[in-house]
Each structure stands twice: as structure tokens, then as C-alpha cells.
Design a protein around this motif. Structure first.
Motif, mmCIF file in Angstrom:
data_model
loop_
_atom_site.group_PDB
_atom_site.id
_atom_site.type_symbol
_atom_site.label_atom_id
_atom_site.label_comp_id
_atom_site.label_asym_id
_atom_site.label_seq_id
_atom_site.Cartn_x
_atom_site.Cartn_y
_atom_site.Cartn_z
ATOM 1 N N VAL A 104 32.553 75.140 -32.776
ATOM 2 C CA VAL A 104 31.800 73.978 -32.281
ATOM 3 C C VAL A 104 32.115 73.730 -30.805
ATOM 4 O O VAL A 104 31.207 73.466 -29.999
ATOM 5 N N LEU A 105 33.381 73.836 -30.434
ATOM 6 C CA LEU A 105 33.755 73.630 -29.030
ATOM 7 C C LEU A 105 33.158 74.708 -28.128
ATOM 8 O O LEU A 105 32.746 74.412 -27.003
ATOM 9 N N THR A 106 33.112 75.946 -28.601
ATOM 10 C CA THR A 106 32.511 77.024 -27.810
ATOM 11 C C THR A 106 31.082 76.661 -27.430
ATOM 12 O O THR A 106 30.694 76.718 -26.260
ATOM 13 N N VAL A 107 30.299 76.282 -28.420
ATOM 14 C CA VAL A 107 28.895 75.928 -28.163
ATOM 15 C C VAL A 107 28.812 74.665 -27.310
ATOM 16 O O VAL A 107 28.046 74.607 -26.340
ATOM 17 N N THR A 108 29.623 73.671 -27.632
ATOM 18 C CA THR A 108 29.600 72.402 -26.903
ATOM 19 C C THR A 108 29.904 72.602 -25.427
ATOM 20 O O THR A 108 29.264 71.997 -24.557
ATOM 21 N N ARG B 278 16.131 71.553 -20.819
ATOM 22 C CA ARG B 278 16.296 72.976 -20.526
ATOM 23 C C ARG B 278 17.783 73.293 -20.321
ATOM 24 O O ARG B 278 18.281 74.318 -20.788
ATOM 25 N N GLY B 279 18.496 72.392 -19.641
ATOM 26 C CA GLY B 279 19.931 72.590 -19.460
ATOM 27 C C GLY B 279 20.658 72.657 -20.795
ATOM 28 O O GLY B 279 21.493 73.534 -21.021
ATOM 29 N N ALA B 280 20.333 71.725 -21.687
ATOM 30 C CA ALA B 280 20.953 71.731 -23.019
ATOM 31 C C ALA B 280 20.564 72.992 -23.790
ATOM 32 O O ALA B 280 21.401 73.602 -24.462
ATOM 33 N N GLY B 281 19.304 73.389 -23.678
ATOM 34 C CA GLY B 281 18.832 74.578 -24.391
ATOM 35 C C GLY B 281 19.490 75.858 -23.900
ATOM 36 O O GLY B 281 19.888 76.710 -24.700
ATOM 37 N N TYR B 282 19.613 75.995 -22.577
ATOM 38 C CA TYR B 282 20.291 77.180 -22.025
ATOM 39 C C TYR B 282 21.755 77.200 -22.463
ATOM 40 O O TYR B 282 22.292 78.253 -22.804
ATOM 41 N N GLY B 283 22.395 76.034 -22.441
ATOM 42 C CA GLY B 283 23.780 75.965 -22.877
ATOM 43 C C GLY B 283 23.926 76.318 -24.348
ATOM 44 O O GLY B 283 24.817 77.074 -24.732
ATOM 45 N N LEU B 284 23.018 75.783 -25.164
ATOM 46 C CA LEU B 284 23.038 76.089 -26.595
ATOM 47 C C LEU B 284 22.854 77.582 -26.831
ATOM 48 O O LEU B 284 23.577 78.193 -27.627
ATOM 49 N N ALA B 285 21.903 78.181 -26.130
ATOM 50 C CA ALA B 285 21.662 79.623 -26.277
ATOM 51 C C ALA B 285 22.889 80.436 -25.861
ATOM 52 O O ALA B 285 23.261 81.411 -26.532
ATOM 53 N N ALA B 286 23.538 80.037 -24.768
ATOM 54 C CA ALA B 286 24.731 80.756 -24.312
ATOM 55 C C ALA B 286 25.871 80.627 -25.321
ATOM 56 O O ALA B 286 26.568 81.604 -25.609
ATOM 57 N N ALA C 242 27.469 83.637 -27.407
ATOM 58 C CA ALA C 242 28.892 83.982 -27.357
ATOM 59 C C ALA C 242 29.449 84.182 -28.763
ATOM 60 O O ALA C 242 30.204 85.129 -29.015
ATOM 61 N N LEU C 243 29.056 83.307 -29.679
ATOM 62 C CA LEU C 243 29.549 83.413 -31.053
ATOM 63 C C LEU C 243 28.958 84.601 -31.810
ATOM 64 O O LEU C 243 29.654 85.243 -32.593
ATOM 65 N N SER C 244 27.695 84.884 -31.584
ATOM 66 C CA SER C 244 27.022 85.887 -32.406
ATOM 67 C C SER C 244 27.010 87.292 -31.817
ATOM 68 O O SER C 244 26.824 88.258 -32.558
ATOM 69 N N LEU C 245 27.238 87.439 -30.531
ATOM 70 C CA LEU C 245 27.146 88.768 -29.906
ATOM 71 C C LEU C 245 28.489 89.440 -29.681
ATOM 72 O O LEU C 245 28.539 90.647 -29.440
ATOM 73 N N THR C 246 29.553 88.693 -29.751
ATOM 74 C CA THR C 246 30.874 89.246 -29.455
ATOM 75 C C THR C 246 31.208 90.425 -30.359
ATOM 76 O O THR C 246 31.496 91.523 -29.877
ATOM 77 N N GLU C 247 31.166 90.212 -31.643
ATOM 78 C CA GLU C 247 31.529 91.278 -32.583
ATOM 79 C C GLU C 247 30.583 92.480 -32.504
ATOM 80 O O GLU C 247 31.053 93.622 -32.441
ATOM 81 N N PRO C 248 29.246 92.291 -32.469
ATOM 82 C CA PRO C 248 28.361 93.453 -32.339
ATOM 83 C C PRO C 248 28.582 94.251 -31.043
ATOM 84 O O PRO C 248 28.278 95.433 -30.988
#
Length: 145
Positions: A123-127, A89-97, A101-107
Motif C-alpha cells: 500500500v505504501l509503495t503505491v501511495t 492525471r497526477g494521481a493516475g500516473y502515480g497509481l500506474a507507476a 512497480a508491484l506487478s513488473l518487478t518479478e517478471p
């Protein structure tokens, strides 16, 4: 009292994420600059209220504080649910965040270049968000013993 452990775990993850970010951005020109996106978002939000946004170090400090609080609140939800799935769940929440961050910034009308300028930056942002989620899960696990 479980909620306190979740909040403490979320704060641990948020602090770890921000320490990692603040350290690496000084060492690597391709490091994500989510701080710049956050500063832009905070300044725009304050302007929408008709107030003058903070500038310079005051904007940085306000953004860092808001980032710590919002990430701690978000990451604290990792503690909800079955304890056997805490790390996943920790990895999943981090992945979702990170993906968010990558997909919602521009919209949202924000400049995404500080977190999308290179493949490495993306890659670093998601990591880093996955790292924050995992630190949260491990902290909650440790606090639950």
C-alpha cells in the motif's frame, strides 16, 4: 516554454517521492525499499554490458540519480493534456507507476520482496507514487500561473 514547467514539475515530484522514501525507510521496517529493487536492476543492467557494476555507496548514488531522472521524465508527462484534469492525471500516473512497480518487478527477474513483504509495504509503495504524481501536478499548476 511549457515543457520546462512540465520537466520542473516532474523533477519536483521525483524529489518529493525520493525524500519521502529515504526518510520513512529509516523509521519504519515495513517501508517499501524500492531503492533495493533499483540497485538490483542497475547492477544487472550494467553486468549485461560486460562491465563491473558499482558497489556500496556508489551503487546507491547511481541508482538514486537514475531514479530521479527516470521518475522526473515519467512524471513530466502529467503536464500534457487538459489543465482541468491535472490533479486526476497526477494521481493516475502515480497509481500506474505504483501498480507497475508491484506487478513488473518479478517478471523482470528482480526480487520483489522489498516492496511486497507486507500488505502495508504494498500500500505504501503505491501511495508514495501517487504522492509523487500529485506533487508533480501541483508544481506544474503553480508554475503555470
Amino acid at each position: 516554454m511549457k515543457d520546462i514547467r512540465y520537466i520542473a514539475g516532474g523533477l519536483a515530484g521525483a524529489l518529493a517521492l525520493n525524500i519521502l522514501h529515504e526518510t520513512v525507510k529509516r523509521l519504519d521496517p515495513d517501508a517499501p525499499r524500492i531503492d533495493l529493487v533499483g540497485e538490483e536492476a542497475l547492477a544487472k543492467a550494467v553486468e549485461m554490458t560486460g562491465a563491473e557494476p558499482p558497489k556500496g555507496q556508489n551503487l546507491f548514488a547511481a541508482t538514486l540519480g537514475a531514479d530521479l531522472v527516470s521518475n522526473a521524465m515519467y512524471f513530466s508527462a502529467i503536464g500534457l493534456g487538459d489543465k482541468k484534469g491535472l490533479l486526476m492525471r497526477g494521481a493516475g500516473y502515480g497509481l500506474a507507476a505504483g501498480i507497475g512497480a508491484l506487478s513488473l518487478t518479478e517478471p523482470l527477474g528482480l526480487d520483489d520482496e522489498p516492496i511486497t513483504k507486507t500488505t502495508k509495504t504494498k500500500v505504501l509503495t503505491v501511495t508514495w507514487y501517487v504522492f509523487g504524481g500529485l506533487v508533480t501536478a501541483l508544481a506544474i499548476k503553480a508554475l503555470s500561473k
